[in-house]
Scaffold this motif. Structure first.
Motif, PDB file in Angstrom:
ATOM      1  N   ARG A  38       0.670  -1.399  -0.170  1.00 21.10           N
ATOM      2  CA  ARG A  38      -0.033  -0.127   0.085  1.00 21.10           C
ATOM      3  C   ARG A  38       0.902   1.223   0.097  1.00 21.10           C
ATOM      4  NH1 ARG A  38      -4.925  -1.812   4.348  1.00 21.10           N
ATOM      5  NH2 ARG A  38      -6.151  -2.760   2.779  1.00 21.10           N
ATOM      6  N   ALA A  39       1.889   1.444   0.769  1.00 24.54           N
ATOM      7  CA  ALA A  39       2.864   2.289   0.840  1.00 24.54           C
ATOM      8  C   ALA A  39       3.481   2.570  -0.493  1.00 24.54           C
ATOM      9  CB  ALA A  39       4.056   2.056   1.733  1.00 24.54           C
ATOM     10  N   ALA A  40       3.629   1.457  -1.221  1.00 24.65           N
ATOM     11  CA  ALA A  40       4.341   1.609  -2.818  1.00 24.65           C
ATOM     12  C   ALA A  40       3.262   2.412  -3.666  1.00 24.65           C
ATOM     13  CB  ALA A  40       4.731   0.388  -3.253  1.00 24.65           C
ATOM     14  N   VAL A  41       2.073   1.943  -3.368  1.00 26.07           N
ATOM     15  CA  VAL A  41       1.016   2.457  -4.253  1.00 26.07           C
ATOM     16  C   VAL A  41       0.891   3.980  -4.126  1.00 26.07           C
ATOM     17  CG1 VAL A  41      -1.353   2.409  -4.744  1.00 26.07           C
ATOM     18  CG2 VAL A  41      -0.307   0.366  -4.568  1.00 26.07           C
ATOM     19  N   GLU A  42       0.789   4.426  -2.723  1.00 20.33           N
ATOM     20  CA  GLU A  42       0.312   5.638  -2.224  1.00 20.33           C
ATOM     21  C   GLU A  42       1.568   6.703  -2.645  1.00 20.33           C
ATOM     22  OE1 GLU A  42       0.019   5.421   2.064  1.00 20.33           O
ATOM     23  OE2 GLU A  42      -2.104   4.372   1.757  1.00 20.33           O
ATOM     24  N   ALA A  43       3.009   6.056  -2.743  1.00 22.27           N
ATOM     25  CA  ALA A  43       4.115   6.749  -3.091  1.00 22.27           C
ATOM     26  C   ALA A  43       4.016   7.149  -4.562  1.00 22.27           C
ATOM     27  CB  ALA A  43       5.466   5.998  -2.904  1.00 22.27           C
ATOM     28  N   GLY A  44       3.298   6.544  -5.459  1.00 23.54           N
ATOM     29  CA  GLY A  44       3.189   6.923  -6.739  1.00 23.54           C
ATOM     30  C   GLY A  44       3.428   5.807  -7.983  1.00 23.54           C
ATOM     31  N   SER A  45       3.739   4.645  -7.153  1.00 28.23           N
ATOM     32  CA  SER A  45       3.923   3.552  -8.084  1.00 28.23           C
ATOM     33  C   SER A  45       2.685   3.085  -8.807  1.00 28.23           C
ATOM     34  CB  SER A  45       4.632   2.243  -7.389  1.00 28.23           C
ATOM     35  OG  SER A  45       5.861   2.764  -6.925  1.00 28.23           O
ATOM     36  N   GLY A  46       2.412   2.838 -10.046  1.00 32.87           N
ATOM     37  CA  GLY A  46       1.202   2.617 -10.647  1.00 32.87           C
ATOM     38  C   GLY A  46       0.715   1.097 -10.199  1.00 32.87           C
ATOM     39  N   PHE A  47      -0.364   0.769 -10.353  1.00 35.61           N
ATOM     40  CA  PHE A  47      -0.876  -0.551  -9.853  1.00 35.61           C
ATOM     41  C   PHE A  47      -0.093  -1.655 -10.569  1.00 35.61           C
ATOM     42  CE2 PHE A  47      -4.345   2.371  -8.529  1.00 35.61           C
ATOM     43  CZ  PHE A  47      -4.594   1.832  -7.085  1.00 35.61           C
ATOM     44  N   GLU A  48      -0.017  -1.490 -11.984  1.00 37.03           N
ATOM     45  CA  GLU A  48       0.507  -2.657 -12.822  1.00 37.03           C
ATOM     46  C   GLU A  48       2.203  -2.756 -12.194  1.00 37.03           C
ATOM     47  OE1 GLU A  48       1.799  -3.182 -17.384  1.00 37.03           O
ATOM     48  OE2 GLU A  48      -0.372  -2.691 -17.144  1.00 37.03           O
ATOM     49  N   SER A  49       2.804  -1.554 -12.160  1.00 39.85           N
ATOM     50  CA  SER A  49       4.004  -1.800 -11.754  1.00 39.85           C
ATOM     51  C   SER A  49       4.009  -2.317 -10.320  1.00 39.85           C
ATOM     52  CB  SER A  49       4.838  -0.440 -11.683  1.00 39.85           C
ATOM     53  OG  SER A  49       6.069  -0.454 -11.281  1.00 39.85           O
ATOM     54  N   VAL A  50       3.288  -1.973  -9.278  1.00 42.88           N
ATOM     55  CA  VAL A  50       3.468  -2.670  -8.074  1.00 42.88           C
ATOM     56  C   VAL A  50       2.973  -4.355  -8.239  1.00 42.88           C
ATOM     57  CG1 VAL A  50       1.886  -3.098  -5.949  1.00 42.88           C
ATOM     58  CG2 VAL A  50       2.459  -0.866  -6.712  1.00 42.88           C
ATOM     59  N   LEU A  51       2.220  -4.682  -9.191  1.00 45.81           N
ATOM     60  CA  LEU A  51       2.187  -6.241  -9.236  1.00 45.81           C
ATOM     61  C   LEU A  51       3.338  -6.943 -10.136  1.00 45.81           C
ATOM     62  CD1 LEU A  51      -1.721  -5.941 -10.715  1.00 45.81           C
ATOM     63  CD2 LEU A  51      -0.882  -7.141  -8.655  1.00 45.81           C
ATOM     64  N   LEU A  52       3.673  -6.189 -11.199  1.00 46.81           N
ATOM     65  CA  LEU A  52       4.835  -6.994 -11.647  1.00 46.81           C
ATOM     66  C   LEU A  52       6.151  -6.734 -11.319  1.00 46.81           C
ATOM     67  CD1 LEU A  52       3.296  -6.516 -15.477  1.00 46.81           C
ATOM     68  CD2 LEU A  52       2.779  -8.484 -13.782  1.00 46.81           C
ATOM     69  N   ASP A  53       6.453  -5.674 -10.695  1.00 46.97           N
ATOM     70  CA  ASP A  53       7.902  -5.243 -10.490  1.00 46.97           C
ATOM     71  C   ASP A  53       8.047  -5.226  -9.015  1.00 46.97           C
ATOM     72  OD1 ASP A  53       8.277  -4.472 -13.352  1.00 46.97           O
ATOM     73  OD2 ASP A  53       7.482  -2.538 -12.906  1.00 46.97           O
ATOM     74  N   LEU A  54       7.161  -5.441  -8.034  1.00 47.47           N
ATOM     75  CA  LEU A  54       7.279  -5.525  -6.715  1.00 47.47           C
ATOM     76  C   LEU A  54       6.854  -7.070  -6.278  1.00 47.47           C
ATOM     77  CD1 LEU A  54       7.812  -4.821  -3.692  1.00 47.47           C
ATOM     78  CD2 LEU A  54       5.518  -3.490  -3.861  1.00 47.47           C
ATOM     79  N   ILE A  55       5.629  -7.272  -6.430  1.00 51.23           N
ATOM     80  CA  ILE A  55       4.949  -8.619  -5.771  1.00 51.23           C
ATOM     81  C   ILE A  55       5.793  -9.863  -6.633  1.00 51.23           C
ATOM     82  CG2 ILE A  55       3.195  -9.923  -5.546  1.00 51.23           C
ATOM     83  CD1 ILE A  55       1.345  -7.411  -5.250  1.00 51.23           C
ATOM     84  N   ALA A  56       5.784  -9.700  -8.187  1.00 45.79           N
ATOM     85  CA  ALA A  56       6.360 -10.826  -9.007  1.00 45.79           C
ATOM     86  C   ALA A  56       7.562 -10.880  -8.775  1.00 45.79           C
ATOM     87  CB  ALA A  56       6.162 -10.605 -10.387  1.00 45.79           C
TER      88      ALA A  56
END
Length: 379
Positions: A51-69
């Motif tokens: 959630r902090a990554a999203v609030e910091a401005g990372s797009g949802f797709e980037s959070v899925l593919l560049d963080l969680i994946a």
């Protein structure tokens, strides 16, 4: 052999990932934190990090593919290196799955946008239980405005085809992580094409370069969810309606070697296990659980041999055995036990020319490995 290979998450291609802390991209710190949280089984902390990554401005797709994946990929690598347990691997995967739900739902487009994009069915092939890569694709497609039917793990082909008749999607996206599922994947994609639905495939099973997707006649292959979404935006042509048999794509199947090995799987496993008990003295001290794991390992060896015969690809089997040797080494089990298994299979399958070739190629590779063992390897 005592490695529970059925718990692998990414197939034989398990190159060690770089330390996420060393990366200079904006999500590097978040990846390091998320890895620590999923390894410790802390779902609340993992959710806060995402959630902090999203609030910091990372797009949802980037959070899925560049963080969680990438964190999920590291879970498989750490298990293979024996640095986390099977229980930790399962817990980490479950946490990532739940975090995906919390993340993706917040960024979904309006329903009318989804209707304009088109409809995609995303499913794992029958026997494929590793659903997270397919789940990531489904969520990325939803974020991009597609209507998505996510059928999840282990989707039997008849159920998939029935779904196509009822819902008529524009395309099917099939996922498989384990190469031994490729014969079933082949049947699934030809069944989908037979009703006029194009098939996009992805996952580690199809090879890092998509070679097996091409061999099996898929309409398209993508290396990851982002590439798959880009391909679908370009559109896939509907295949011509036609009856199609596996031998049409893979003429070598006419020799029946694949069918014979696949049908005799149980007998081959029992024979290898019996001779391994006689020829590999450490087995005398194995616990019941270790014996069970050894039987499972032998079954995987036979399954990969059958798959190599299905695709007529010696390298698939050799790469699997090399990966298996790494797993055994990480668990302090002498990899020479694999040579015994190959010798037994070679005697049982002496009348099968292609099987003999595949086994000889793998035996030579393992022999070279034994002659020049890797760091920490017991021969």
């Amino acid at each position: 052999m005592i490695a529970p290979l059925s718990d692998l998450t990414e197939g034989p291609d398990l190159d060690v990932l770089s330390d996420p802390r060393a990366s200079s991209d904006p999500l590097a710190s978040a990846r390091a934190q998320l890895w620590d949280h999923v390894r410790e089984g802390d779902e609340l902390a993992a959710t806060r990090t995402v959630r902090a990554a999203v609030e910091a401005g990372s797009g949802f797709e980037s959070v899925l593919l560049d963080l969680i994946a990438p964190v999920q990929a590291r879970v498989g690598v750490e298990w293979a290196a024996n640095r986390i347990s099977v229980a930790q691997e399962h817990a980490a995967t479950a946490i990532n799955d739940r975090v995906i739900t919390l993340t993706a739902d917040a960024g979904l487009p309006l329903p009318d946008t989804a209707r304009r994009r088109g409809r995609v069915t995303v499913a794992c092939v029958d026997g494929e239980w590793h659903a997270l890569p397919a789940r990531l694709l489904a969520e990325v497609l939803r974020l991009r405005g597609w209507q998505v039917d996510f059928l999840g793990a282990h989707t039997p082909t008849p159920h998939l085809v029935r779904h196509l008749h009822h819902h008529v999607p524009d395309v099917v996206a099939l996922s498989s992580s384990i190469p031994t599922n490729l014969p079933v994947a082949h049947a699934a994609l030809t069944a989908c094409q037979a009703v006029g639905t194009p098939v996009l495939v992805g996952g580690a099973a199809f090879g890092a370069d998509g070679r097996y997707a091409r061999a099996l006649g898929a309409d398209a292959w993508a290396a990851d969810a982002r590439d798959a979404a880009d391909l679908l935006e370009q559109g896939l042509a509907r295949p011509k309606l036609m009856l199609h048999q596996a031998v049409d794509d893979l003429p070598h199947l006419s020799d029946q070697e694949y069918s014979m090995v696949a049908r005799s799987r149980g007998e081959l496993v029992r024979e290898v296990l019996r001779e391994l008990e006689e020829l590999f003295p450490p087995m005398a001290h194995y616990t019941a659980q270790q014996r069970q794991h050894t039987a499972e390992d032998i079954a995987h060896i036979v399954d990969y041999l059958a798959t190599a015969l299905y695709l007529d690809d010696d390298g698939l089997f050799t790469r699997f055995l090399d990966w298996t040797a790494d797993i055994l080494t990480a668990r302090h089990v002498p990899a020479r036990s694999l040579l015994i298994a190959l010798d037994v299979l070679g005697r049982r399958l002496a009348d099968f020319p292609r099987a003999t070739r595949v086994l000889d190629t793998a035996r030579d590779a393992l022999g070279a490995r034994q002659a020049c063992p890797r760091t920490g390897e017991t021969v």
